[in-house]
Design a protein around this motif. Sequence first.
Motif, PDB file in Angstrom:
ATOM      1  N   MET A   8     -46.447  51.589 -48.424  1.00 41.58           N
ATOM      2  CA  MET A   8     -46.772  52.963 -48.064  1.00 41.58           C
ATOM      3  C   MET A   8     -45.588  53.870 -48.413  1.00 41.58           C
ATOM      4  N   SER A   9     -45.780  55.166 -48.244  1.00 35.52           N
ATOM      5  CA  SER A   9     -44.811  56.144 -48.726  1.00 35.52           C
ATOM      6  C   SER A   9     -43.407  55.914 -48.161  1.00 35.52           C
ATOM      7  N   TYR A  10     -42.438  55.999 -49.053  1.00 36.45           N
ATOM      8  CA  TYR A  10     -41.037  55.982 -48.632  1.00 36.45           C
ATOM      9  C   TYR A  10     -40.333  57.231 -49.152  1.00 36.45           C
ATOM     10  N   TYR A  11     -41.107  58.281 -49.329  1.00 41.21           N
ATOM     11  CA  TYR A  11     -40.596  59.579 -49.736  1.00 41.21           C
ATOM     12  C   TYR A  11     -40.971  60.640 -48.703  1.00 41.21           C
ATOM     13  N   ALA A  12     -40.130  61.658 -48.587  1.00 40.83           N
ATOM     14  CA  ALA A  12     -40.459  62.890 -47.873  1.00 40.83           C
ATOM     15  C   ALA A  12     -40.458  63.983 -48.921  1.00 40.83           C
ATOM     16  N   GLY A  13     -41.634  64.421 -49.321  1.00 40.46           N
ATOM     17  CA  GLY A  13     -41.709  65.295 -50.475  1.00 40.46           C
ATOM     18  C   GLY A  13     -41.247  64.538 -51.702  1.00 40.46           C
ATOM     19  N   LYS A  14     -40.233  65.051 -52.394  1.00 40.03           N
ATOM     20  CA  LYS A  14     -39.691  64.387 -53.579  1.00 40.03           C
ATOM     21  C   LYS A  14     -38.423  63.600 -53.268  1.00 40.03           C
ATOM     22  N   ARG A  15     -38.069  63.494 -51.992  1.00 40.09           N
ATOM     23  CA  ARG A  15     -36.827  62.841 -51.608  1.00 40.09           C
ATOM     24  C   ARG A  15     -37.091  61.439 -51.085  1.00 40.09           C
ATOM     25  N   GLN A  16     -36.457  60.438 -51.677  1.00 42.53           N
ATOM     26  CA  GLN A  16     -36.606  59.067 -51.206  1.00 42.53           C
ATOM     27  C   GLN A  16     -35.801  58.879 -49.930  1.00 42.53           C
ATOM     28  N   SER A 271     -41.433  58.836 -42.903  1.00 41.04           N
ATOM     29  CA  SER A 271     -42.236  60.035 -43.156  1.00 41.04           C
ATOM     30  C   SER A 271     -43.728  59.733 -43.167  1.00 41.04           C
ATOM     31  N   TYR A 272     -44.079  58.459 -42.964  1.00 42.30           N
ATOM     32  CA  TYR A 272     -45.502  58.094 -42.981  1.00 42.30           C
ATOM     33  C   TYR A 272     -46.219  58.750 -41.811  1.00 42.30           C
ATOM     34  N   GLN A 273     -47.435  59.139 -42.034  1.00 41.39           N
ATOM     35  CA  GLN A 273     -48.190  59.868 -41.018  1.00 41.39           C
ATOM     36  C   GLN A 273     -48.564  58.995 -39.823  1.00 41.39           C
ATOM     37  N   VAL A 274     -48.881  59.633 -38.721  1.00 47.51           N
ATOM     38  CA  VAL A 274     -49.541  58.939 -37.613  1.00 47.51           C
ATOM     39  C   VAL A 274     -50.899  58.480 -38.139  1.00 47.51           C
ATOM     40  N   ASP A 275     -51.162  57.185 -38.091  1.00 43.17           N
ATOM     41  CA  ASP A 275     -52.321  56.584 -38.763  1.00 43.17           C
ATOM     42  C   ASP A 275     -52.936  55.552 -37.815  1.00 43.17           C
ATOM     43  N   ILE A 276     -53.888  56.013 -37.001  1.00 42.46           N
ATOM     44  CA  ILE A 276     -54.460  55.163 -35.960  1.00 42.46           C
ATOM     45  C   ILE A 276     -55.894  54.783 -36.325  1.00 42.46           C
ATOM     46  N   HIS A 277     -56.093  53.538 -36.691  1.00 43.01           N
ATOM     47  CA  HIS A 277     -57.441  53.007 -36.908  1.00 43.01           C
ATOM     48  C   HIS A 277     -58.088  52.820 -35.534  1.00 43.01           C
ATOM     49  N   ASN A 278     -59.276  53.318 -35.393  1.00 42.14           N
ATOM     50  CA  ASN A 278     -59.944  53.331 -34.088  1.00 42.14           C
ATOM     51  C   ASN A 278     -60.055  51.921 -33.496  1.00 42.14           C
ATOM     52  N   PRO A 331     -42.025  49.772 -45.735  1.00 43.76           N
ATOM     53  CA  PRO A 331     -40.721  50.357 -46.080  1.00 43.76           C
ATOM     54  C   PRO A 331     -39.880  50.713 -44.856  1.00 43.76           C
ATOM     55  N   ILE A 332     -40.513  51.288 -43.832  1.00 41.47           N
ATOM     56  CA  ILE A 332     -39.767  51.661 -42.634  1.00 41.47           C
ATOM     57  C   ILE A 332     -39.240  50.426 -41.917  1.00 41.47           C
ATOM     58  N   VAL A 333     -40.049  49.379 -41.845  1.00 38.89           N
ATOM     59  CA  VAL A 333     -39.612  48.156 -41.170  1.00 38.89           C
ATOM     60  C   VAL A 333     -38.485  47.469 -41.945  1.00 38.89           C
ATOM     61  N   PHE A 334     -38.488  47.573 -43.285  1.00 36.65           N
ATOM     62  CA  PHE A 334     -37.346  47.092 -44.056  1.00 36.65           C
ATOM     63  C   PHE A 334     -36.067  47.763 -43.573  1.00 36.65           C
ATOM     64  N   ALA A 335     -36.114  49.093 -43.417  1.00 35.47           N
ATOM     65  CA  ALA A 335     -34.925  49.841 -42.997  1.00 35.47           C
ATOM     66  C   ALA A 335     -34.496  49.452 -41.587  1.00 35.47           C
ATOM     67  N   ILE A 336     -35.463  49.265 -40.700  1.00 35.11           N
ATOM     68  CA  ILE A 336     -35.156  48.830 -39.332  1.00 35.11           C
ATOM     69  C   ILE A 336     -34.490  47.455 -39.351  1.00 35.11           C
ATOM     70  N   GLY A 337     -35.025  46.544 -40.153  1.00 34.26           N
ATOM     71  CA  GLY A 337     -34.472  45.200 -40.228  1.00 34.26           C
ATOM     72  C   GLY A 337     -33.051  45.177 -40.755  1.00 34.26           C
ATOM     73  N   GLN A 338     -32.771  45.995 -41.769  1.00 32.42           N
ATOM     74  CA  GLN A 338     -31.415  46.057 -42.298  1.00 32.42           C
ATOM     75  C   GLN A 338     -30.448  46.541 -41.221  1.00 32.42           C
ATOM     76  N   ALA A 339     -30.859  47.557 -40.472  1.00 34.36           N
ATOM     77  CA  ALA A 339     -30.005  48.081 -39.404  1.00 34.36           C
ATOM     78  C   ALA A 339     -29.761  47.035 -38.327  1.00 34.36           C
ATOM     79  N   ALA A 340     -30.785  46.281 -37.975  1.00 27.21           N
ATOM     80  CA  ALA A 340     -30.641  45.262 -36.941  1.00 27.21           C
ATOM     81  C   ALA A 340     -29.670  44.173 -37.374  1.00 27.21           C
TER      82      ALA A 340
END
Length: 375
Positions: A8-16, A271-278, A331-340
């Motif tokens: 999923m997206s790892y950009y905010a606009g044109k910024r990675q 930057s990924y949206q709130v995405d709630i599958h019912n 992508p976000i969880v990759f970043a969390i894992g690196q920080a941990a």
Amino acid sequence: VMLVNPFMSYYAGKRQIVKGIFQEIIERLAKMKSYGNSRMKKTPWAFDAEVFKIVADQLCLENKVEILFHTLVTGVKKEDEKIKWVEIATKEGLKNISARIYIDATGDADLSYFAGAEVEKGRSQDGLCQPMTLNFQMGNVNLGEMPSRQEITHQYLEAKSKGVINCPREDVLFFYTTNPGVVHFNQTRIIKYDATIPRELSEAEIEGRRQCWEMAEWLIHNIPGFEKAYLQKMATQIGVRESRRVIGEYVLTEKDLLSARKFDDVIACGSYQVDIHNPEGEGTIMKYLPEGEWYDIPYRTLIPLRIDNLIIASRSISSTHEAHSSLRVMPIVFAIGQAAGIAASISIDLGKTPRNLDYQFLQQELLKQGAFLGV
């Protein structure tokens, strides 16, 4: 294992905004012609899951990681707010392993749960979690003959109304892959099962395979381009969007995300949206951040309450049901894992508990390793 694709997206606009180890992985995939535009241009963030396994192996072996596949955490011994050892089930039987600091990257927060951490599951009103999905891929598809997603969805809804298809999803979700003639479907929707209850997880996986086969047969017999296609593969294991969430020093909220909130102790950005599958059936809630904006994930969300030598490194960090629906993506969880991982290393070097670690040391090392922290 869950065959989730694409990133999923790892950009905010044109910024990675997700880099670091994640960037190294996508560069290795691209070099092996297994990422994005290297073979197919229609899904720019698709990757070859088979090659990803090789890249992951390489990274671990190059960094002298001791790997134990096919091993499960089965218990924890804790004393004085610290984990003393972890019990694992292996082909040789049960074994105990000990460490100074533990990182829970299980996704379902198994280690944290066994250690007695405070956890939540699902949405606040009834505890229902987002549906599970068994991903599958169709091979030998004539991509040039495929109708649009909208047209396939139109026919799919007609088939549902006639009782030909029994799937709670409200549309057809597919992605082109890095391989010619292969189409990836994130389509099945298995509702009202708890992924942390063995019987329910098993029942959900069986239902997922039923839905995969039903959908594959319908595509072959009804949709142009699929006449000679076949069900190429299903995920080895059902995909779990949501299960346990560990309560930590700070609980990230939907308001934090949608207001693009920034934190002093930022360790990752999303930057990924709130995405709630019912959780009850049809429908998906989507709420977007302001254009070009991102939110920060504070270090405190990785630190569980009342356990001094444990760090969370997965989608189960401290957040609400709504915030979790965004930060759960790869992508976000990759970043969390690196920080941990870095936090654990620095804590050991300094003789500190993760809770008492000065986050600025962590941020400095993250930046050295190419992570994005908003600067």
